[in-house]
Write an enzyme that holds these catalytic residues in place. Structure first.
Site, PDB file in Angstrom:
ATOM      1  N   ASN A  28       5.003  -7.748   6.588  1.00  0.00           N
ATOM      2  CA  ASN A  28       5.523  -7.116   7.186  1.00  0.00           C
ATOM      3  C   ASN A  28       5.151  -6.096   8.401  1.00  0.00           C
ATOM      4  OD1 ASN A  28       5.631  -5.806   5.749  1.00  0.00           O
ATOM      5  ND2 ASN A  28       7.199  -4.601   5.560  1.00  0.00           N
ATOM      6  N   GLU A  29       3.587  -6.124   8.479  1.00  0.00           N
ATOM      7  CA  GLU A  29       2.978  -4.540   9.131  1.00  0.00           C
ATOM      8  C   GLU A  29       3.716  -4.510  10.328  1.00  0.00           C
ATOM      9  OE1 GLU A  29       1.383  -6.634   6.957  1.00  0.00           O
ATOM     10  OE2 GLU A  29       0.092  -5.672   5.984  1.00  0.00           O
ATOM     11  N   GLY A  78       0.944  -4.708   1.336  1.00  0.00           N
ATOM     12  CA  GLY A  78      -0.096  -5.207   0.489  1.00  0.00           C
ATOM     13  C   GLY A  78       0.958  -5.809  -1.323  1.00  0.00           C
ATOM     14  N   LEU A  86       0.956  -0.953  -0.306  1.00  0.00           N
ATOM     15  CA  LEU A  86       0.288   0.409   0.315  1.00  0.00           C
ATOM     16  C   LEU A  86       0.982   1.072   0.442  1.00  0.00           C
ATOM     17  CD1 LEU A  86      -2.837  -1.022   2.668  1.00  0.00           C
ATOM     18  CD2 LEU A  86      -2.527  -1.454   0.015  1.00  0.00           C
TER      19      LEU A  86
END
Ligand SMILES: CCCCCC/C=C/CC(=O)SCCNC(=O)CCNC(=O)[C@H](O)C(C)(C)COP(=O)(O)OP(=O)(O)OC[C@H]1O[C@@H](n2cnc3c(N)ncnc32)[C@H](O)[C@@H]1OP(=O)(O)O
Length: 280
Positions: free
Chosen positions: A155-156, A131, A86
């Site tokens: 990996n957020e 994303g 994103l």
């Protein structure tokens, strides 16, 4: 739209290109019939901006409605990068209305991809965090180029944010609960061999064979009668998708609250600054 060749739909920020022809692999023309190629093209890193998300959905909708197409290969036009995920600038310092529009677009793309009647094969020719990984996870099959730089994963947590429940569900449905839990908590990005071992991707092949392998795999999936395959896909995926469909607005509200927090804005800004400073 041309009917019997591999068609390329370049998704590009700021322009709607006509579909150019793709270099054709070794398969016969018959095998390639009805297969489109969606190439993400938003340099430098194929970040998923609102514009890219919207164009992606429109392209998919066109392909879904054009009954001559039965399969799509999703790949990248940016060397070494499948997608950086994103677009972080869409989540920093913007209005509530913008966050809501952006998040609805993220939801829409996920729903379209996850429930697509088309066979979707991801030809992952570059690094694929967050994303970017999610897009590939919505596909029916993933082929990853064997390059140690091409990490893939959600990996957020490393950005200080939390992968939404439907990102989590998509991963759990692919790799199982324990692997997903470890990968999500630690924000793991897997190099190709590891990604294959945990089931994040289905095949790892030399870089110059990613596209031809995706075409071969597509031929195998297209050999199955569409109606039976589509109903089976729906049987497997609809319960997961329905969980989001039932609470789309609540999910947007939750995102708004989360992303508007000072602490989250600070984390995202610090992460973006770190990326920018990397250059020197
Ligand atoms: C309920 C709450 C839910 C919240 C959920 C939030 C969900 C988030 C999911 C996401 O997808 S967040 C995005 C996560 N993505 C990443 O962590 C990847 C970040 N990028 C990289 O690691 C690297 O850029 C790369 C992809 C490995 C490429 O490296 P390379 O060295 O080739 O390029 P860079 O010099 O790093 O980047 C060039 C340029 O692009 C900018 N940029 C990179 N990634 C993004 C991004 N995701 N969004 C926006 N911009 C990005 C980077 O800052 C550079 O910009 P510059 O201005 O040219 O310096």
């Amino acid at each position: 739209m041309a009917q019997d060749l591999v068609d390329g739909l370049l998704i590009k920020a700021r322009s709607h290109l006509p579909p150019p022809s793709e270099p054709l692999g070794k398969l016969s023309k018959r095998d390639r019939k009805g297969v489109a190629v969606i190439k993400l093209k938003n340099p430098p890193v194929n970040s998923l901006s609102l514009e890219v998300l919207t164009e992606f959905v429109i392209s998919l909708e066109k392909l879904e409605n054009d009954k001559t197409f039965r399969g799509v290969i999703v790949t990248s036009d940016c060397p070494g990068i499948f997608s950086a995920g994103l677009d972080l600038t869409e989540m920093c310092g913007k209005s509530q209305a913008h966050y809501a529009e952006f998040w609805r677009a993220v939801q829409e793309l996920w729903l379209r991809l996850y429930l697509s009647n088309l066979v979707l094969i991801a030809a992952i020719n570059g690094v694929s965090p967050a994303g970017g990984c999610l897009i590939s996870l919505t596909c029916d099959y993933r082929v990853l180029a064997d390059n140690p730089k091409y990490n893939i994963g959600l990996n957020e947590t490393l950005l200080g944010v939390v992968a939404p429940s439907w990102f989590k569900d998509t991963l759990v449905n692919t790799v199982g609960h324990r692997t997903a839990e470890r990968a999500l908590q630690l924000g793991l990005l897997f190099p190709p061999a590891e990604a294959l071992r945990v089931g994040m991707v289905d095949q790892v092949v030399p870089e110059d064979q990613v596209h031809s392998t995706a075409l071969s795999v597509m031929a195998q999936w297209l050999a199955v009668p569409d109606h039976a395959r589509q109903l089976t896909k729906s049987l497997m995926r609809k319960p997961t998708a329905d969980r989001l469909v039932k609470q789309r607005d609540a999910d947007i509200q939750y995102f708004l609250q989360f992303v508007s927090r000072d602490s989250i804005q600070k984390s995202l800004r610090m992460y973006l600054d770190k990326l920018r400073q990397k250059k020197g």
